[in-house]
Write a protein that holds these residues in place. Structure first.
Motif, PDB file in Angstrom:
ATOM      1  N   ASN A  70      80.104 -36.904  50.099  1.00  0.00           N
ATOM      2  CA  ASN A  70      79.908 -35.515  49.643  1.00  0.00           C
ATOM      3  C   ASN A  70      80.529 -35.221  48.280  1.00  0.00           C
ATOM      4  OD1 ASN A  70      78.608 -33.080  50.076  1.00  0.00           O
ATOM      5  ND2 ASN A  70      80.415 -32.105  50.941  1.00  0.00           N
TER       6      ASN A  70
ATOM      7  N   GLU B  26      79.546 -30.321  41.780  1.00  0.00           N
ATOM      8  CA  GLU B  26      78.851 -29.038  41.608  1.00  0.00           C
ATOM      9  C   GLU B  26      79.879 -27.898  41.594  1.00  0.00           C
ATOM     10  OE1 GLU B  26      75.118 -28.896  41.770  1.00  0.00           O
ATOM     11  OE2 GLU B  26      75.687 -27.048  40.738  1.00  0.00           O
ATOM     12  N   SER B  27      80.809 -27.923  42.533  1.00  0.00           N
ATOM     13  CA  SER B  27      81.820 -26.871  42.650  1.00  0.00           C
ATOM     14  C   SER B  27      82.801 -26.902  41.481  1.00  0.00           C
ATOM     15  CB  SER B  27      82.598 -27.022  43.967  1.00  0.00           C
ATOM     16  OG  SER B  27      81.714 -26.981  45.042  1.00  0.00           O
TER      17      SER B  27
ATOM     18  N   GLU C 237      78.885 -35.086  45.556  1.00  0.00           N
ATOM     19  CA  GLU C 237      77.934 -34.273  44.783  1.00  0.00           C
ATOM     20  C   GLU C 237      78.329 -32.790  44.861  1.00  0.00           C
ATOM     21  OE1 GLU C 237      76.963 -36.311  47.290  1.00  0.00           O
ATOM     22  OE2 GLU C 237      76.344 -38.003  46.019  1.00  0.00           O
ATOM     23  N   GLU C 238      78.631 -32.341  46.095  1.00  0.00           N
ATOM     24  CA  GLU C 238      79.013 -30.934  46.262  1.00  0.00           C
ATOM     25  C   GLU C 238      80.325 -30.655  45.532  1.00  0.00           C
ATOM     26  OE1 GLU C 238      79.305 -29.526  50.349  1.00  0.00           O
ATOM     27  OE2 GLU C 238      79.965 -27.567  49.632  1.00  0.00           O
TER      28      GLU C 238
ATOM     29  N   VAL D 184      85.287 -27.297  50.073  1.00  0.00           N
ATOM     30  CA  VAL D 184      84.337 -28.415  50.096  1.00  0.00           C
ATOM     31  C   VAL D 184      84.929 -29.523  50.967  1.00  0.00           C
ATOM     32  CG1 VAL D 184      83.186 -30.198  48.716  1.00  0.00           C
ATOM     33  CG2 VAL D 184      83.393 -27.885  47.804  1.00  0.00           C
TER      34      VAL D 184
END
Lengths: 134, 214
Positions: B198, B204-205, B200-201, B189
């Motif tokens: 970033n 999520e990960s 959010e990613e 990421v």
């Protein structure tokens, strides 16, 4: 162990080569002791094969413990380069078979040197550049 | 017979509840100055309002393992509690003379180097205690540094799930693709811990990664 002395332009160190047969029978402690013994004599060391991941961190731990206790020792530079680029199931299977028979990954070279001599080892997947201190 | 089945049923439900509430140990590993503390600070600030440690341009600012317990990360209606463990950067060499370039006094530089060596040893000792690990790499640097490979090799040997972060994507020199090419078997990421880009990613990960150990 093959030893090559560098006489011109780079005084005070030599390059040593350690074939895999010399470390195959050693346990982790003995391997690390042997490696550090060579590096502490201001040698750049090229090993046929590579250390286990656990041995690599032990080498880093031992190196850190020596900084400040061994005169002029600032640590090591370390890089591993592999000539094998086997992909796919059969490629990996063949490589694992060869490694098992040989007792280790002998298609790999590990390069180590004292940080007082080796400024940097730059590596991309296929080549290694060794930068020495003036 | 029926009573036994009922007992087992409730046991499973209770066990499941407690298992879900377990605090996962989330470690931040990587070479010095990659942005481990910046990222840990960003998460702690987002969910607890407090930072975990100080950051600096001078390498080896974090010289002892620092942690924050019960950090409840909430993302898209999901919640998970972590113990955030920020570790000192792992290096194979530490030269006090490098600190002098930052206008540090010789005595202070030597003391910093000594503490940094202890920090590296401490980081390595903590490897066995992690549930999941985020390996933070500086996306402007060559990813083939042996320290990165050694850390990942050790996490793999310990079967600890890993997420790689390509940090500093706000910098022009950053190269996420280079990190992805170097470590194709891992999720990567790209983010900027400094500017919160970033995240959010990242969250999520992290949820995806944590599910693998729950």
């Amino acid at each position: 162990m093959v030893k090559k002395n560098i006489s011109k332009g780079a005084r005070g160190f030599s390059i040593s080569f350690l074939p895999y047969s010399e470390i195959r029978g050693l346990d982790s402690t003995q391997r690390i002791r042997k490696i550090l013994g060579i590096i502490l004599k201001n040698n750049i060391l090229i090993i046929q094969g590579r250390l286990e991941p656990e041995e690599e961190v032990r080498l880093i731990e031992d190196t850190m413990a020596m900084i400040g206790h061994v005169k002029n020792f600032r640590g090591i530079e370390l890089a591993v380069i592999s000539g094998n680029n086997n992909s796919g199931f059969f490629g990996k299977f063949r490589q694992n078979l060869v490694n098992t028979i040989a007792g280790g990954d002998i298609g790999v070279l590990t390069i180590l040197g004292p940080a007082t001599i080796v400024k940097e080892i730059k590596k991309d997947p296929r080549k290694i550049e060794l930068f020495l201190k003036k | 017979m029926v009573a036994k089945k009922l007992r087992n049923f409730f046991k499973r439900i209770l066990f499941g509840l407690f298992k879900q509430k377990k605090e996962l140990k989330l470690g931040f590993y990587g070479p010095p100055n990659a942005g481990k503390t910046s990222l840990a600070n960003r998460i702690c600030k987002d969910f607890t309002g407090e930072e975990i440690g100080s950051v600096s341009k001078i390498p080896h600012e974090t010289r002892a393992v620092q942690f924050k317990e019960k950090v409840e990360i909430q993302y898209k209606g999901r919640k998970m509690t972590f113990k955030i463990i920020d570790t000192p950067g792992i290096a194979t060499k530490i030269d006090y003379e490098n600190f002098l370039k930052f206008k540090m006094k010789k005595k202070d530089a030597q003391a910093r180097a000594k503490e940094a060596t202890q920090g590296v040893i401490e980081s390595i000792k903590w490897l066995d205690d992690m549930d999941v690990v985020v390996v933070v790499l500086d996306a402007t640097q060559n990813p083939y540094n042996q320290v990165n490979i050694t850390i990942l090799g050790n996490l793999l040997a310990r079967k600890i799930p890993v997420l790689i972060i390509a940090n500093k994507i706000d910098l022009r020199k950053s190269n996420i693709k280079g990190i992805e090419a170097a470590f194709p078997e891992y999720d990567v990421v790209g983010l900027s811990a400094r500017y919160g880009k970033n995240m959010e990613e990242f969250y999520e990960s992290i949820f995806k990664l944590a599910k693998r150990v729950q």
